[in-house]
Write a protein that holds these residues in place. Structure first.
Motif: not given
Length: 164
Positions: A158-161, A118-120, A130-132, A137-140
């Motif tokens: 940061x954990x991004x999903x 359901x998620x990556x 790279x967080x930008x 790409x739609x990661x939060x």
């Protein structure tokens, strides 16, 4: 460009790429001593082999004209969830900004979706630009974590999903 699943014998390619990429990626964030400590810890062949064999990580290599440009590693159904974790994704410094990272990321998203995840999600250093890229790409950002890795060093991430 060609994406292929790395075999056990190709982990040396992953290691070589990491040693070429990390100084450019983390040279302004980490001390040289910490950078070398982390490369030695996370990219020795025994460690990579363990990830491949015992931790269910799949390594992908991307190449063009018989030259490897980057790699990533992911794990389906990570932490007994229906989410995929992108453990690592790196491309050679001279190829950054040319869409190669996006090609790898899209491939992992596609594989995760095909496997009903359901998620990556991924970890990214809080000081890494790279967080930008991931935000575009739609990661939060879903949380902030510090991970002790030895020798008094922390990974400050940061954990991004992204929901798929």
């Amino acid at each position: 460009m060609k994406i292929s699943v790395a075999t056990r014998s190709q982990l040396e390619i992953v290691k070589d790429l990491a040693y070429k990429i990390w100084p450019s990626t983390y040279g302004s964030i980490l001390s040289g001593v910490q950078l070398n400590f982390m490369l030695d810890k996370f990219y020795n062949l025994d460690y990579l082999e363990n990830q491949l064999i015992n931790e269910n990580q799949v390594f992908l290599l991307i190449e063009e004209n018989n030259k490897y440009l980057g790699f990533c590693a992911y794990e389906l159904n990570c932490e007994s969830s229906n989410k995929t974790k992108l453990h690592k994704i790196y491309v050679l410094p001279e190829t950054q900004g040319k869409g190669i990272g996006k090609i790898l990321l899209n491939e992992v998203e596609k594989i995760a979706s095909e496997n009903n995840n359901s998620a990556l999600f991924l970890n990214v250093n809080r000081y890494n630009n790279a967080q930008e890229f991931y935000k575009k790409q739609g990661y939060l950002v879903i949380k902030t974590i510090d991970i002790e890795i030895g020798n008094g060093y922390l990974m400050e991430d940061f954990v991004m999903e992204k929901t798929l």
